[in-house]
Design a protein around this motif. Structure first.
Motif, short mmCIF file in Angstrom:
data_model
loop_
_atom_site.label_atom_id
_atom_site.label_comp_id
_atom_site.label_asym_id
_atom_site.label_seq_id
_atom_site.Cartn_x
_atom_site.Cartn_y
_atom_site.Cartn_z
N GLN A 1 0.88 -1.34 0.03
CA GLN A 1 -0.09 0.06 0.01
C GLN A 1 0.83 1.26 -0.02
O GLN A 1 0.28 2.30 0.10
N SER A 2 2.12 1.26 0.11
CA SER A 2 3.01 2.21 0.05
C SER A 2 3.49 2.75 -0.99
O SER A 2 4.34 2.05 -1.85
N ARG A 3 2.88 3.88 -1.67
CA ARG A 3 3.57 4.31 -2.82
C ARG A 3 5.01 4.74 -2.96
O ARG A 3 5.43 4.41 -3.80
N ILE A 4 5.56 5.22 -2.06
CA ILE A 4 6.86 5.58 -1.84
C ILE A 4 7.63 4.42 -1.84
O ILE A 4 8.48 4.33 -2.64
N ASN A 5 7.57 3.76 -0.65
CA ASN A 5 8.50 2.89 -0.41
C ASN A 5 8.57 1.68 -1.46
O ASN A 5 9.60 1.01 -1.93
N ARG A 6 7.27 1.36 -2.11
CA ARG A 6 7.29 0.25 -3.22
C ARG A 6 7.78 0.81 -4.38
O ARG A 6 8.64 0.07 -5.11
N THR A 7 7.65 2.15 -4.56
CA THR A 7 8.62 2.78 -5.72
C THR A 7 9.76 2.55 -5.81
O THR A 7 10.54 2.31 -6.55
N TRP A 8 10.30 3.03 -4.58
CA TRP A 8 11.76 3.11 -4.24
C TRP A 8 12.17 1.61 -4.57
O TRP A 8 13.43 1.31 -5.26
N MET A 9 11.61 0.57 -3.93
CA MET A 9 11.96 -0.51 -4.03
C MET A 9 12.01 -1.15 -5.50
O MET A 9 13.04 -1.84 -6.14
N GLN A 10 11.00 -0.75 -6.17
CA GLN A 10 11.24 -1.33 -7.90
C GLN A 10 12.18 -0.50 -8.74
O GLN A 10 12.78 -1.22 -9.25
N GLU A 11 12.61 0.64 -8.27
CA GLU A 11 13.73 1.47 -8.92
C GLU A 11 14.90 0.66 -8.58
O GLU A 11 15.77 0.45 -9.29
N LEU A 12 15.06 0.36 -7.30
CA LEU A 12 16.22 -0.70 -7.04
C LEU A 12 16.31 -1.99 -7.42
O LEU A 12 17.51 -2.18 -8.14
N LYS A 13 15.23 -2.70 -7.78
CA LYS A 13 15.33 -4.06 -8.42
C LYS A 13 15.98 -3.82 -10.07
O LYS A 13 16.21 -4.79 -10.15
N LYS A 14 16.01 -2.83 -10.27
CA LYS A 14 16.34 -2.51 -11.87
C LYS A 14 17.99 -2.92 -11.69
O LYS A 14 18.50 -2.81 -12.88
N HIS A 15 18.43 -3.06 -10.57
CA HIS A 15 19.89 -3.09 -10.42
C HIS A 15 20.42 -4.29 -9.61
O HIS A 15 20.18 -4.26 -8.42
N LYS A 16 20.79 -5.21 -10.38
CA LYS A 16 21.05 -6.69 -9.82
C LYS A 16 22.07 -6.56 -8.65
O LYS A 16 22.08 -7.43 -8.06
N GLU A 17 23.08 -5.49 -8.86
CA GLU A 17 24.04 -5.72 -7.68
C GLU A 17 23.57 -5.23 -6.32
O GLU A 17 24.45 -5.02 -5.48
N ILE A 18 22.41 -4.52 -6.25
CA ILE A 18 21.47 -4.39 -5.10
C ILE A 18 20.96 -5.55 -4.45
O ILE A 18 20.15 -5.97 -5.26
N THR A 19 21.04 -6.07 -3.17
CA THR A 19 20.35 -7.11 -2.82
C THR A 19 19.18 -6.22 -1.69
O THR A 19 19.59 -5.34 -1.05
N ILE A 20 17.95 -6.75 -2.12
CA ILE A 20 16.74 -6.20 -1.49
C ILE A 20 16.32 -7.26 -0.42
O ILE A 20 15.92 -8.31 -1.06
N HIS A 21 15.97 -6.75 0.77
CA HIS A 21 15.49 -7.77 1.57
C HIS A 21 14.54 -7.00 2.48
O HIS A 21 14.57 -5.94 3.07
N THR A 22 13.29 -7.74 2.12
CA THR A 22 11.96 -6.96 3.02
C THR A 22 11.67 -7.65 4.16
O THR A 22 11.36 -9.03 4.04
N LEU A 23 11.95 -7.15 5.43
CA LEU A 23 11.86 -7.75 6.76
C LEU A 23 10.35 -8.26 6.81
O LEU A 23 10.17 -9.28 7.50
N TYR A 24 9.36 -7.37 6.69
CA TYR A 24 8.12 -7.94 6.78
C TYR A 24 7.52 -8.98 6.04
O TYR A 24 6.72 -9.69 6.32
N GLN A 25 7.94 -9.07 4.78
CA GLN A 25 7.70 -10.15 3.72
C GLN A 25 8.52 -11.39 4.35
O GLN A 25 8.01 -12.62 4.41
#
Length: 178
Positions: free
Chosen positions: A14-38
């Protein structure tokens, strides 16, 4: 530089900001994204796994909405359990020494409310002092803050530009690299 972004938002879908930030980061495979609540919907944190993730990265970014002048509860629990004595600080607690720690924060209030003369009476730098001190205690270099204020009033274009600026922040060279 290997970068780990720990996203801590209890309602990420439901978060427009944090979700958009995360989607932009996902375009860069050298960044590891770790979502705590998931990763931990039951709140039971796998400390060994989290510590291993931290050890395998050079830069750690904590991404979260600013809740009651602090982090969301699961991120606070994560700090309490993962950044343990003898591992992150104290005798033998040097596993994070020399790494970098940054914060990416979204706030509901506008930027001028986070001033000494504003509604909240304190700057974001002052309000995040406990996290800065945590960085000092665990031996990490604390990076400048990345903050998006007034999230309810951010247009789609402003958000797209901000998300790109966030990626630049995540990739910013450290002083020792520059």
């Amino acid at each position: 530089m290997k970068t780990l972004v720990i996203v801590s938002h209890p309602n990420l879908e439901q978060s427009r900001i944090n979700r958009t930030w995360m989607q932009e980061l996902k375009k860069h495979k050298e960044i590891t994204i770790h979502t705590l609540y998931q990763e931990y919907p039951d709140g039971k944190i796998n400390v060994a796994h989290e510590q291993s993730l931290l050890e395998s990265h050079d830069r750690i970014i904590l991404q979260f909405p600013f809740y009651w002048y602090s982090t969301p509860s699961l991120l606070k629990q994560w700090q309490d359990e993962v950044l343990s004595y003898g591992w992150a600080y104290g005798e033998g607690g040097d596993k994070l020494h020399g790494k970098e720690l940054g914060l990416a924060i979204s706030t509901f209030g506008p930027e001028d409310s986070y001033q000494s003369t504003g509604y909240n009476h304190f700057t974001m730098e002052t309000l995040t002092t406990p996290l800065q001190q945590t960085s000092n205690l665990i031996g990490t270099k604390f990076l400048p803050l990345f903050v998006l204020n007034g999230v309810m009033y951010v247009s789609e274009q402003e958000l797209a530009e901000n998300a790109k600026a966030y990626v630049d922040y995540v990739f910013q060279p450290s002083k020792k690299e520059a």
